[in-house]
Design a protein around this motif. Structure first.
Motif, PDB file in Angstrom:
ATOM      1  N   UNK A   1      -3.033   8.962   1.595  1.00 18.25           N
ATOM      2  CA  UNK A   1      -2.592   9.622   2.743  1.00 18.25           C
ATOM      3  C   UNK A   1      -3.394   8.728   3.938  1.00 18.25           C
ATOM      4  N   UNK A   2      -4.659   8.697   3.847  1.00 13.10           N
ATOM      5  CA  UNK A   2      -5.594   7.882   4.976  1.00 13.10           C
ATOM      6  C   UNK A   2      -5.142   6.463   4.867  1.00 13.10           C
ATOM      7  N   UNK A   3      -5.048   5.906   4.058  1.00 12.01           N
ATOM      8  CA  UNK A   3      -4.461   4.224   3.853  1.00 12.01           C
ATOM      9  C   UNK A   3      -3.062   4.374   4.414  1.00 12.01           C
ATOM     10  N   UNK A   4      -2.117   5.255   4.051  1.00  9.59           N
ATOM     11  CA  UNK A   4      -0.934   5.285   4.585  1.00  9.59           C
ATOM     12  C   UNK A   4      -0.762   5.297   6.144  1.00  9.59           C
ATOM     13  N   UNK A   5      -1.344   6.541   6.368  1.00 11.22           N
ATOM     14  CA  UNK A   5      -1.345   6.672   7.995  1.00 11.22           C
ATOM     15  C   UNK A   5      -2.076   5.824   8.969  1.00 11.22           C
ATOM     16  N   UNK A   6      -2.938   5.012   8.129  1.00 14.35           N
ATOM     17  CA  UNK A   6      -3.759   4.090   8.959  1.00 14.35           C
ATOM     18  C   UNK A   6      -2.850   2.608   9.157  1.00 14.35           C
ATOM     19  N   UNK A   7      -1.979   2.584   8.271  1.00 12.75           N
ATOM     20  CA  UNK A   7      -1.215   1.263   8.300  1.00 12.75           C
ATOM     21  C   UNK A   7       0.091   1.506   9.058  1.00 12.75           C
ATOM     22  N   UNK A   8       0.476   2.674   9.776  1.00 10.72           N
ATOM     23  CA  UNK A   8       1.699   2.695  10.685  1.00 10.72           C
ATOM     24  C   UNK A   8       1.491   3.332  11.929  1.00 10.72           C
TER      25      UNK A   8
ATOM     26  N   UNK B   1       0.925  -1.144   0.077  1.00 11.61           N
ATOM     27  CA  UNK B   1       0.104   0.042  -0.112  1.00 11.61           C
ATOM     28  C   UNK B   1       0.809   1.280   0.119  1.00 11.61           C
ATOM     29  N   UNK B   2       2.146   1.304   0.735  1.00 15.18           N
ATOM     30  CA  UNK B   2       2.954   2.331   0.747  1.00 15.18           C
ATOM     31  C   UNK B   2       3.661   2.317  -0.583  1.00 15.18           C
ATOM     32  N   UNK B   3       4.151   1.251  -1.001  1.00 13.33           N
ATOM     33  CA  UNK B   3       5.056   1.141  -2.264  1.00 13.33           C
ATOM     34  C   UNK B   3       4.470   1.905  -3.312  1.00 13.33           C
ATOM     35  N   UNK B   4       3.051   1.090  -3.951  1.00 16.77           N
ATOM     36  CA  UNK B   4       2.403   1.855  -4.892  1.00 16.77           C
ATOM     37  C   UNK B   4       1.741   2.989  -4.648  1.00 16.77           C
ATOM     38  N   UNK B   5       1.348   3.403  -3.807  1.00 18.27           N
ATOM     39  CA  UNK B   5       0.804   4.656  -3.346  1.00 18.27           C
ATOM     40  C   UNK B   5       2.103   5.726  -3.436  1.00 18.27           C
ATOM     41  N   UNK B   6       3.083   5.606  -3.283  1.00 12.14           N
ATOM     42  CA  UNK B   6       4.361   6.294  -3.681  1.00 12.14           C
ATOM     43  C   UNK B   6       4.552   6.489  -4.951  1.00 12.14           C
ATOM     44  N   UNK B   7       4.482   5.334  -5.645  1.00 13.82           N
ATOM     45  CA  UNK B   7       4.978   5.587  -6.965  1.00 13.82           C
ATOM     46  C   UNK B   7       3.897   6.288  -7.889  1.00 13.82           C
ATOM     47  N   UNK B   8       2.609   6.062  -7.631  1.00 14.43           N
ATOM     48  CA  UNK B   8       1.573   6.705  -8.203  1.00 14.43           C
ATOM     49  C   UNK B   8       1.740   8.002  -8.079  1.00 14.43           C
ATOM     50  N   UNK B   9       1.759   8.464  -6.553  1.00 10.68           N
ATOM     51  CA  UNK B   9       2.111   9.818  -6.392  1.00 10.68           C
ATOM     52  C   UNK B   9       3.052  10.569  -7.053  1.00 10.68           C
TER      53      UNK B   9
ATOM     54  N   UNK C   1       0.398   6.107 -14.222  1.00  6.14           N
ATOM     55  CA  UNK C   1      -0.371   6.380 -12.666  1.00  6.14           C
ATOM     56  C   UNK C   1      -1.537   5.362 -12.711  1.00  6.14           C
ATOM     57  N   UNK C   2      -2.144   4.929 -13.467  1.00  5.07           N
ATOM     58  CA  UNK C   2      -3.256   4.229 -13.535  1.00  5.07           C
ATOM     59  C   UNK C   2      -2.728   2.719 -13.260  1.00  5.07           C
ATOM     60  N   UNK C   3      -1.617   2.350 -14.017  1.00  5.08           N
ATOM     61  CA  UNK C   3      -1.096   1.099 -13.739  1.00  5.08           C
ATOM     62  C   UNK C   3      -0.792   0.736 -12.419  1.00  5.08           C
ATOM     63  N   UNK C   4      -0.019   1.808 -11.858  1.00  4.42           N
ATOM     64  CA  UNK C   4       0.535   1.728 -10.401  1.00  4.42           C
ATOM     65  C   UNK C   4      -0.582   1.663  -9.449  1.00  4.42           C
ATOM     66  N   UNK C   5      -1.681   2.481  -9.688  1.00  4.29           N
ATOM     67  CA  UNK C   5      -2.964   2.320  -8.703  1.00  4.29           C
ATOM     68  C   UNK C   5      -3.428   1.056  -8.890  1.00  4.29           C
ATOM     69  N   UNK C   6      -3.595   0.302 -10.028  1.00  3.59           N
ATOM     70  CA  UNK C   6      -4.247  -1.042 -10.386  1.00  3.59           C
ATOM     71  C   UNK C   6      -3.308  -2.086  -9.408  1.00  3.59           C
ATOM     72  N   UNK C   7      -2.075  -1.773  -9.191  1.00  5.19           N
ATOM     73  CA  UNK C   7      -1.492  -2.533  -8.424  1.00  5.19           C
ATOM     74  C   UNK C   7      -1.472  -2.591  -6.802  1.00  5.19           C
ATOM     75  N   UNK C   8      -2.216  -1.617  -6.517  1.00  7.34           N
ATOM     76  CA  UNK C   8      -2.612  -1.546  -4.869  1.00  7.34           C
ATOM     77  C   UNK C   8      -3.093  -2.777  -4.657  1.00  7.34           C
ATOM     78  N   UNK C   9      -3.023  -3.292  -3.230  1.00  9.95           N
ATOM     79  CA  UNK C   9      -3.495  -4.594  -2.766  1.00  9.95           C
ATOM     80  C   UNK C   9      -5.023  -4.309  -2.565  1.00  9.95           C
ATOM     81  N   UNK C  10      -6.051  -5.349  -2.646  1.00 16.04           N
ATOM     82  CA  UNK C  10      -7.310  -5.262  -2.535  1.00 16.04           C
ATOM     83  C   UNK C  10      -7.507  -5.060  -1.074  1.00 16.04           C
ATOM     84  N   UNK C  11      -6.881  -5.614  -0.182  1.00 19.08           N
ATOM     85  CA  UNK C  11      -7.370  -5.332   1.258  1.00 19.08           C
ATOM     86  C   UNK C  11      -6.052  -5.251   1.857  1.00 19.08           C
ATOM     87  N   UNK C  12      -5.629  -3.915   2.201  1.00 17.31           N
ATOM     88  CA  UNK C  12      -4.424  -3.411   2.593  1.00 17.31           C
ATOM     89  C   UNK C  12      -3.948  -4.134   3.950  1.00 17.31           C
ATOM     90  N   UNK C  13      -5.169  -3.868   4.652  1.00 18.07           N
ATOM     91  CA  UNK C  13      -4.893  -4.603   6.284  1.00 18.07           C
ATOM     92  C   UNK C  13      -4.386  -6.153   6.088  1.00 18.07           C
TER      93      UNK C  13
END
Length: 498
Positions: free
Chosen positions: A376-383, A263-271, A480-492
Motif C-alpha cells: 500500500x505505501x509503495x503504491x500510494x507513493x508511486x502515483x 511495483x504495482x504489477x507484482x504487488x497486485x499479483x502477490x496480493x 506469493x513468495x515468487x511474486x514478491x521476489x520479482x519486485x524491483x529493488x529500487x522502485x523509484x
C-alpha cells in the motif's frame, strides 16, 4: 486537498472504527458459520456465504476507487457504509441459507467502498513517511478485533443469537459515518468525467461466471459439463472485452497502464495469491477445528485470532523497516513468513492439533502485515493524487479477488472430495450420504443422535477433504513468495524506467 482543513486525528479515529467493523465482521462470521449451518442447513452452499459477499465486494472496489477520484472520498465512503449496514441488518433476519446468501450480496456491495476508500483517505492526509507509521496504527485494529471478535461471537452464539454477529456492525458504522461527514474536508477538482459503467458490468460478468464455474468443480448436477464450459468461455470473452474497452475508454474504471509499473504489477499479483490464502483460512479453518478436532467455537475462533495478533505487530515493524531497508526487503520478509504459515497448514492434517493451526495463522498474520503495509505505501507513493484512489482500490481489488476465487475454488474441491467420500461409505451411514451430512457434526443436537462410529466417519471425511485445501494453501504461499521476489529493488528508479 489541504491537509490543514481536515481534523486528521478525528478522521483517523473514524477510519479505525470502520476498519474495526470490517475486522470484527470477518472474525465473528467465520467463527459462527458452523452454528449458522447447523441452524439453517445447506452445507453445500457453505462457501457461497463468503463468495457472494466477496463477489460483490470485488467487482465494486475498482468502481468505488474511480468514483472516489471523481466525486471525492467522503460521498463514496458514506454511500458504501450505508449499503454495508443495510446488508448487515437483513443478514441478521435470514431464516434460510438462500436468504443469507442474498443478504451477503447486499452487504458486499457496500463493503467494496469501506476499506479501500478508508485507506485512500489515509494516503491523502499523510506523507509517505507518516503513512508507514499510520499503517501500523490501522493494523493494530486487527489485533484488537482479534480479541473482541471471537469473544463476542462465542457470547452471541451461546447466550443470544447468531444474528447479532451482523447487527454488531451497525453502531460502529453509524458512528464512523457521522465523523467522516462532519470532520473530513476535501477539495476536489470540479471536472466532468464519465463513469465507466460498461467496464464495471463486463468486470462483474467476468468474475461472477468464473466464480460460479469454480464452485461447481465439486461435480454437482446443478449444471452439466457443457454448460460449465460455456460459462467459462463467457468469462474469458468478457475479460477480453473488458481489457479492450478499458484501453479505449476516456475514463476507465481500471487504468491498465498502471500495470506497466513493476511495483504495482507484482504487488497486485502477490496480493491476489496472499488474499486467496487469507480468505480460505478464514472460511475453512474454524470448521476444521470444530468438526475434525472437536474443539469449541471459542477455540476455533482463537486459531484465527492469532492472524490478527501477528498482523499489527509485523505491520508496525514493517512501517519503520521499509524506510530504512526499502520496500522489497520488507516484503521478502513477509513472503518468508507466508511460506512458514503455509507449511504449518500443510502439516496440520498429519499432526491434527489446534496449536499447529494457531502457529500457521500467526505466521500468516506476520506475512500479511509485512506485505500489505509495504504494498500500500509503495503504491500510494508511486502515483499522483488523481489516481491514488484507483491505484489503492486496484490493490484491494486484487487481494479480494484472490480471496473470492480462492474460496470458490477450494470450496468446490472440498465438496468434490466429500461427495466422493460419501459415495464410497454410504452403507455405513444412517444419515443421507450427501455433502449436507456435514451439517450433523456441526449441530450439537443432531450430533448426539449419531453413533460413535458414524460420527468418526463424518470427521474422517471432512479431514480428508481438508487435506486438499491445506495443500493448496502451501502452493499459494510459494507462488506469493515468487511474486514478491520479482519486485524491483529500487522502485523509484524502476518507475522512471517504465
Amino acid at each position: 486537498m489541504k491537509r490543514t482543513e481536515t481534523k486528521r486525528p478525528v478522521v483517523l479515529a473514524a477510519i479505525m472504527l470502520a476498519m474495526f467493523m470490517a475486522a470484527v465482521e470477518a472474525t465473528i462470521v467465520a467463527t459462527a458459520m458452523p452454528k449458522i449451518v447447523g441452524d439453517l442447513g445447506g452445507f453445500a452452499f457453505f462457501s457461497w456465504v463468503f463468495s457472494s459477499y466477496l463477489l460483490m465486494q470485488v467487482v465494486t472496489i475498482p468502481l468505488y476507487g474511480k468514483l472516489a477520484d471523481i466525486f471525492g472520498r467522503k460521498k463514496v465512503f458514506g454511500f458504501g457504509i450505508c449499503l454495508f449496514l443495510i446488508g448487515s441488518f437483513i443478514c441478521g433476519f435470514s431464516r434460510s441459507m438462500e436468504m443469507l446468501i442474498f443478504s451477503r450480496f447486499v452487504q458486499g456491495i457496500g463493503a467494496g467502498a469501506v476499506q479501500p476508500i478508508a485507506t485512500t483517505i489515509v494516503g491523502d492526509m499523510y506523507s509517505k513517511e507518516e503513512r508507514a507509521k499510520i499503517q501500523g496504527y490501522l493494523a493494530s485494529i486487527w489485533g484488537i478485533s482479534a480479541i473482541v471478535g471471537p469473544l463476542l461471537g462465542a457470547f452471541f452464539i451461546e447466550y443470544v443469537n447468531w444474528s447479532w454477529i451482523f447487527w454488531i456492525n451497525i453502531p460502529f458504522g453509524i458512528l464512523s459515518l457521522i465523523i467522516i461527514l462532519i470532520f473530513l474536508q476535501e477539495k476536489i477538482d470540479e471536472q466532468k468525467q464519465k463513469v465507466d459503467y460498461l467496464g464495471a458490468i463486463l468486470l462483474f460478468i467476468t468474475v461472477a461466471t468464473l466464480m460460479f464455474v469454480l464452485v461447481q468443480i465439486d461435480g454437482s448436477a446443478l449444471l452439466s459439463t457443457l454448460q460449465l464450459v460455456i460459462l467459462l468461455m463467457v468469462s474469458l470473452i468478457s475479460l477480453l472485452l473488458f481489457i479492450r474497452h478499458e484501453r479505449k475508454a476516456s475514463s476507465p474504471i481500471m487504468t491498465l497502464s498502471l500495470w506497466k509499473r513493476k511495483v504495482i504489477r507484482y504487488s497486485n499479483l502477490a496480493s491476489f495469491t496472499a488474499g486467496a490464502m487469507l480468505l480460505a483460512i478464514s472460511t475453512f479453518l474454524p470448521t476444521y477445528v470444530q468438526g475434525v478436532l472437536g474443539q469449541t467455537p471459542l477455540v476455533a475462533g482463537l486459531t484465527l485470532t492469532v492472524i490478527s495478533i501477528g498482523w499489527p505487530i509485523s505491520s508496525t515493524i514493517a512501517g519503520k523497516m521499509m524506510l530504512k531497508t526499502g520496500f522489497r526487503v520488507t516484503a521478502v520478509i513477509g513472503g518468508l513468513a507466508l511460506l512458514v504459515g503455509g507449511l504449518c497448514y500443510f502439516t496440520l492434517p498429519f499432526v491434527a492439533h489446534p496449536l499447529i493451526a494457531g502457529a500457521g495463522s500467526f505466521f500468516l498474520g506476520v506475512g500479511m502485515g509485512f506485505t500489505t503495509t509495504t504494498f500500500i505505501v509503495s503504491i500510494q507513493s508511486s502515483v499522483d493524487w488523481r489516481v491514488r484512489g484507483e491505484a489503492t482500490a486496484m490493490n484491494m481489488f486484487m487481494r479480494q479477488l484472490g480471496g473470492a476465487v480462492g474460496v470458490a475454488l477450494l470450496g468446490g474441491l472440498l465438496n468434490k472430495d466429500l461427495r466422493s467420500f460419501f459415495e464410497q461409505n454410504q452403507k455405513e451411514l444412517s444419515v443421507e450420504p450427501s455433502i449436507n451430512a456435514i451439517n450433523v457434526i456441526l449441530d450439537e443436537s443432531e450430533r448426539s443422535l449419531l453413533s460413535t462410529s458414524e460420527l468418526e466417519l463424518l470427521r474422517v471425511g471432512l479431514a480428508e477433504g481438508m487435506v486438499t485445501v491445506f495443500g493448496s494453501l502451501f502452493i499459494l504461499s510459494i507462488i506469493t513468495f515468487v511474486f514478491i521476489r520479482l519486485l524491483p529493488k529500487d522502485h523509484n528508479k524502476q518507475e522512471k524506467q517504465t
